[in-house]
Write a protein that holds these residues in place. Structure first.
Motif, PDB file in Angstrom:
ATOM      1  N   GLN A  98       0.842  -1.186   0.000  1.00  0.00           N
ATOM      2  CA  GLN A  98       0.000   0.000   0.000  1.00  0.00           C
ATOM      3  C   GLN A  98       0.882   1.243   0.000  1.00  0.00           C
ATOM      4  O   GLN A  98       1.933   1.278   0.645  1.00  0.00           O
ATOM      5  CB  GLN A  98      -0.916   0.008   1.224  1.00  0.00           C
ATOM      6  N   ALA A  99       0.466   2.263  -0.753  1.00  0.00           N
ATOM      7  CA  ALA A  99       1.281   3.462  -0.920  1.00  0.00           C
ATOM      8  C   ALA A  99       1.052   4.511   0.157  1.00  0.00           C
ATOM      9  O   ALA A  99       1.786   5.488   0.235  1.00  0.00           O
ATOM     10  CB  ALA A  99       1.027   4.075  -2.288  1.00  0.00           C
ATOM     11  N   SER A 100       0.033   4.322   0.976  1.00  0.00           N
ATOM     12  CA  SER A 100      -0.321   5.344   1.963  1.00  0.00           C
ATOM     13  C   SER A 100      -0.868   4.695   3.229  1.00  0.00           C
ATOM     14  O   SER A 100      -1.475   3.625   3.171  1.00  0.00           O
ATOM     15  CB  SER A 100      -1.369   6.297   1.377  1.00  0.00           C
ATOM     16  N   ASP A 101      -0.640   5.362   4.350  1.00  0.00           N
ATOM     17  CA  ASP A 101      -1.187   4.856   5.614  1.00  0.00           C
ATOM     18  C   ASP A 101      -2.656   5.211   5.772  1.00  0.00           C
ATOM     19  O   ASP A 101      -3.381   4.543   6.515  1.00  0.00           O
ATOM     20  CB  ASP A 101      -0.398   5.436   6.800  1.00  0.00           C
ATOM     21  N   THR A 102      -3.100   6.259   5.102  1.00  0.00           N
ATOM     22  CA  THR A 102      -4.481   6.720   5.269  1.00  0.00           C
ATOM     23  C   THR A 102      -5.368   6.381   4.077  1.00  0.00           C
ATOM     24  O   THR A 102      -6.569   6.193   4.225  1.00  0.00           O
ATOM     25  CB  THR A 102      -4.515   8.238   5.502  1.00  0.00           C
ATOM     26  N   CYS A 103      -4.779   6.330   2.887  1.00  0.00           N
ATOM     27  CA  CYS A 103      -5.518   5.960   1.670  1.00  0.00           C
ATOM     28  C   CYS A 103      -5.162   4.521   1.335  1.00  0.00           C
ATOM     29  O   CYS A 103      -3.998   4.194   1.130  1.00  0.00           O
ATOM     30  CB  CYS A 103      -5.145   6.892   0.529  1.00  0.00           C
ATOM     31  N   ARG A 104      -6.183   3.657   1.286  1.00  0.00           N
ATOM     32  CA  ARG A 104      -5.936   2.231   1.094  1.00  0.00           C
ATOM     33  C   ARG A 104      -6.710   1.718  -0.112  1.00  0.00           C
ATOM     34  O   ARG A 104      -7.806   2.208  -0.420  1.00  0.00           O
ATOM     35  CB  ARG A 104      -6.351   1.435   2.338  1.00  0.00           C
ATOM     36  N   VAL A 105      -6.154   0.726  -0.777  1.00  0.00           N
ATOM     37  CA  VAL A 105      -6.792   0.106  -1.940  1.00  0.00           C
ATOM     38  C   VAL A 105      -7.231  -1.299  -1.569  1.00  0.00           C
ATOM     39  O   VAL A 105      -6.451  -2.079  -1.011  1.00  0.00           O
ATOM     40  CB  VAL A 105      -5.834   0.057  -3.145  1.00  0.00           C
ATOM     41  N   ILE A 106      -8.485  -1.622  -1.859  1.00  0.00           N
ATOM     42  CA  ILE A 106      -9.018  -2.944  -1.562  1.00  0.00           C
ATOM     43  C   ILE A 106      -9.583  -3.557  -2.836  1.00  0.00           C
ATOM     44  O   ILE A 106     -10.027  -2.848  -3.745  1.00  0.00           O
ATOM     45  CB  ILE A 106     -10.097  -2.908  -0.459  1.00  0.00           C
ATOM     46  N   THR A 107      -9.549  -4.881  -2.897  1.00  0.00           N
ATOM     47  CA  THR A 107     -10.077  -5.605  -4.054  1.00  0.00           C
ATOM     48  C   THR A 107     -10.852  -6.821  -3.572  1.00  0.00           C
ATOM     49  O   THR A 107     -10.806  -7.188  -2.398  1.00  0.00           O
ATOM     50  CB  THR A 107      -8.948  -6.063  -4.998  1.00  0.00           C
ATOM     51  N   SER A 108     -11.561  -7.458  -4.496  1.00  0.00           N
ATOM     52  CA  SER A 108     -12.334  -8.654  -4.193  1.00  0.00           C
ATOM     53  C   SER A 108     -12.240  -9.617  -5.365  1.00  0.00           C
ATOM     54  O   SER A 108     -12.365  -9.203  -6.526  1.00  0.00           O
ATOM     55  CB  SER A 108     -13.802  -8.307  -3.932  1.00  0.00           C
ATOM     56  N   ALA A 109     -12.021 -10.895  -5.060  1.00  0.00           N
ATOM     57  CA  ALA A 109     -11.989 -11.916  -6.120  1.00  0.00           C
ATOM     58  C   ALA A 109     -13.333 -12.036  -6.816  1.00  0.00           C
ATOM     59  O   ALA A 109     -13.413 -12.557  -7.932  1.00  0.00           O
ATOM     60  CB  ALA A 109     -11.579 -13.258  -5.521  1.00  0.00           C
ATOM     61  N   ASP A 110     -14.410 -11.572  -6.170  1.00  0.00           N
ATOM     62  CA  ASP A 110     -15.740 -11.624  -6.787  1.00  0.00           C
ATOM     63  C   ASP A 110     -15.890 -10.612  -7.922  1.00  0.00           C
ATOM     64  O   ASP A 110     -16.815 -10.723  -8.735  1.00  0.00           O
ATOM     65  CB  ASP A 110     -16.824 -11.349  -5.732  1.00  0.00           C
ATOM     66  N   TYR A 111     -15.006  -9.608  -7.959  1.00  0.00           N
ATOM     67  CA  TYR A 111     -15.121  -8.540  -8.947  1.00  0.00           C
ATOM     68  C   TYR A 111     -13.771  -8.318  -9.637  1.00  0.00           C
ATOM     69  O   TYR A 111     -13.058  -7.352  -9.346  1.00  0.00           O
ATOM     70  CB  TYR A 111     -15.587  -7.244  -8.282  1.00  0.00           C
ATOM     71  N   PRO A 112     -13.387  -9.195 -10.558  1.00  0.00           N
ATOM     72  CA  PRO A 112     -12.119  -9.015 -11.285  1.00  0.00           C
ATOM     73  C   PRO A 112     -12.083  -7.667 -12.002  1.00  0.00           C
ATOM     74  O   PRO A 112     -13.077  -7.229 -12.572  1.00  0.00           O
ATOM     75  CB  PRO A 112     -12.127 -10.170 -12.293  1.00  0.00           C
ATOM     76  N   GLY A 113     -10.922  -7.020 -11.957  1.00  0.00           N
ATOM     77  CA  GLY A 113     -10.770  -5.748 -12.651  1.00  0.00           C
ATOM     78  C   GLY A 113     -11.313  -4.556 -11.899  1.00  0.00           C
ATOM     79  O   GLY A 113     -11.306  -3.437 -12.427  1.00  0.00           O
ATOM     80  N   VAL A 114     -11.787  -4.765 -10.667  1.00  0.00           N
ATOM     81  CA  VAL A 114     -12.371  -3.683  -9.873  1.00  0.00           C
ATOM     82  C   VAL A 114     -11.527  -3.468  -8.620  1.00  0.00           C
ATOM     83  O   VAL A 114     -11.058  -4.431  -8.006  1.00  0.00           O
ATOM     84  CB  VAL A 114     -13.821  -4.006  -9.468  1.00  0.00           C
ATOM     85  N   TYR A 115     -11.342  -2.210  -8.256  1.00  0.00           N
ATOM     86  CA  TYR A 115     -10.733  -1.911  -6.954  1.00  0.00           C
ATOM     87  C   TYR A 115     -11.463  -0.726  -6.334  1.00  0.00           C
ATOM     88  O   TYR A 115     -12.127   0.055  -7.025  1.00  0.00           O
ATOM     89  CB  TYR A 115      -9.234  -1.627  -7.073  1.00  0.00           C
ATOM     90  N   ALA A 116     -11.338  -0.620  -5.023  1.00  0.00           N
ATOM     91  CA  ALA A 116     -11.956   0.486  -4.300  1.00  0.00           C
ATOM     92  C   ALA A 116     -10.900   1.202  -3.476  1.00  0.00           C
ATOM     93  O   ALA A 116      -9.909   0.600  -3.051  1.00  0.00           O
ATOM     94  CB  ALA A 116     -13.083  -0.009  -3.403  1.00  0.00           C
ATOM     95  N   ILE A 117     -11.106   2.484  -3.250  1.00  0.00           N
ATOM     96  CA  ILE A 117     -10.219   3.296  -2.424  1.00  0.00           C
ATOM     97  C   ILE A 117     -10.959   3.675  -1.154  1.00  0.00           C
ATOM     98  O   ILE A 117     -12.101   4.143  -1.199  1.00  0.00           O
ATOM     99  CB  ILE A 117      -9.783   4.572  -3.169  1.00  0.00           C
ATOM    100  N   THR A 118     -10.314   3.443  -0.014  1.00  0.00           N
ATOM    101  CA  THR A 118     -10.872   3.890   1.255  1.00  0.00           C
ATOM    102  C   THR A 118      -9.971   4.969   1.842  1.00  0.00           C
ATOM    103  O   THR A 118      -8.748   4.911   1.718  1.00  0.00           O
ATOM    104  CB  THR A 118     -11.004   2.736   2.263  1.00  0.00           C
ATOM    105  N   GLU A 119     -10.587   5.949   2.455  1.00  0.00           N
ATOM    106  CA  GLU A 119      -9.870   6.992   3.193  1.00  0.00           C
ATOM    107  C   GLU A 119     -10.597   7.190   4.513  1.00  0.00           C
ATOM    108  O   GLU A 119     -11.816   7.284   4.544  1.00  0.00           O
ATOM    109  CB  GLU A 119      -9.817   8.296   2.395  1.00  0.00           C
ATOM    110  N   GLY A 120      -9.829   7.234   5.584  1.00  0.00           N
ATOM    111  CA  GLY A 120     -10.447   7.324   6.904  1.00  0.00           C
ATOM    112  C   GLY A 120     -11.301   6.110   7.203  1.00  0.00           C
ATOM    113  O   GLY A 120     -12.256   6.211   7.981  1.00  0.00           O
ATOM    114  N   GLY A 121     -10.986   4.983   6.585  1.00  0.00           N
ATOM    115  CA  GLY A 121     -11.732   3.754   6.833  1.00  0.00           C
ATOM    116  C   GLY A 121     -13.040   3.637   6.081  1.00  0.00           C
ATOM    117  O   GLY A 121     -13.755   2.649   6.236  1.00  0.00           O
ATOM    118  N   LYS A 122     -13.364   4.634   5.231  1.00  0.00           N
ATOM    119  CA  LYS A 122     -14.625   4.610   4.497  1.00  0.00           C
ATOM    120  C   LYS A 122     -14.380   4.593   2.990  1.00  0.00           C
ATOM    121  O   LYS A 122     -13.399   5.160   2.509  1.00  0.00           O
ATOM    122  CB  LYS A 122     -15.486   5.825   4.865  1.00  0.00           C
TER     123      LYS A 122
END
Length: 210
Positions: A98-122
């Motif tokens: 991960q490139a940041s302590d506050t901005c995080r990237v999450i993915t799911s095997a259920d959704y290939p090619g998709v990622y989400a960004i969380t900031e402040g846990g949201k």
């Protein structure tokens, strides 16, 4: 013309004008006060549906994986909802560096090619990229043409792509209002290469968390 999603693509002034137009063409004679009141009430009701934070996110299906769960809406994608923490028992998780302590990237095997960004846990943004089969409620997805995009989302603002010559960003007008908005990446050949939905400034990040 697409439903509420298309209305959200319009600026407030244009949206109000369009909503008024939806009530019908004005006749040569002046409308009666009863007809005018009914028309005004109808337009106001439609406008409320567009600007209400609650109503505006309910134009699409936010169900789990399956036909409806493959639809990316202004609510989110499946159980992953904007401005909420990712479900603790869900399939979304951090993978790799991960490139940041506050901005995080999450993915799911259920959704290939998709990622989400969380900031402040949201969740602040969800991106459907090149290998994704996720679409909007209107059927816009990776590979859709500029003509299809214009038909579904008229009025999107066009800006040059930061890295790719001839490529464009198409963004919901008024995306800075704090509510989920849409940004599409278009190739120089005029096809969608990525769909981003989220809140500014995260929506405008060009390299995941930057």
């Amino acid at each position: 013309m697409s439903r509420i999603f298309a209305l959200l693509a319009l600026s407030p002034i244009v949206a109000i004008t369009s909503l008024g137009a939806c009530s019908g063409q004005r006749s040569d004679s002046e409308p009666t006060s009863e007809a005018a009141n009914a028309s005004g009430a109808s337009a106001q009701s439609a406008l409320d549906a567009v600007v209400s934070p609650t109503a505006a996110v309910q134009f699409g299906d936010a169900a789990g994986p399956g036909a409806g769960g493959r639809v990316l809406t202004l609510s989110g994608l499946g159980t992953l909802l904007f401005d909420q923490a990712p479900p603790g028992d869900g399939p979304w998780s951090e993978r790799g560096a991960q490139a940041s302590d506050t901005c995080r990237v999450i993915t799911s095997a259920d959704y290939p090619g998709v990622y989400a960004i969380t900031e402040g846990g949201k969740v602040r943004r969800i991106t459907a990229g090149a290998s994704s089969n996720v679409t909007s409620i209107e059927g816009i997805g990776v590979g859709s043409t500029r003509a299809q995009v214009n038909d579904a989302f008229p009025g999107f603002q066009e800006t040059p792509h930061k890295y790719v010559a001839g490529a464009k960003y198409l963004t919901t007008p008024g995306a800075e209002n704090g509510r989920p908005a849409v940004r599409l990446e278009m190739s120089p050949q005029g096809k969608v290469t990525a769909i981003h939905i989220g809140m500014m400034p995260t929506l405008g990040y060009v390299e995941a968390c930057s």
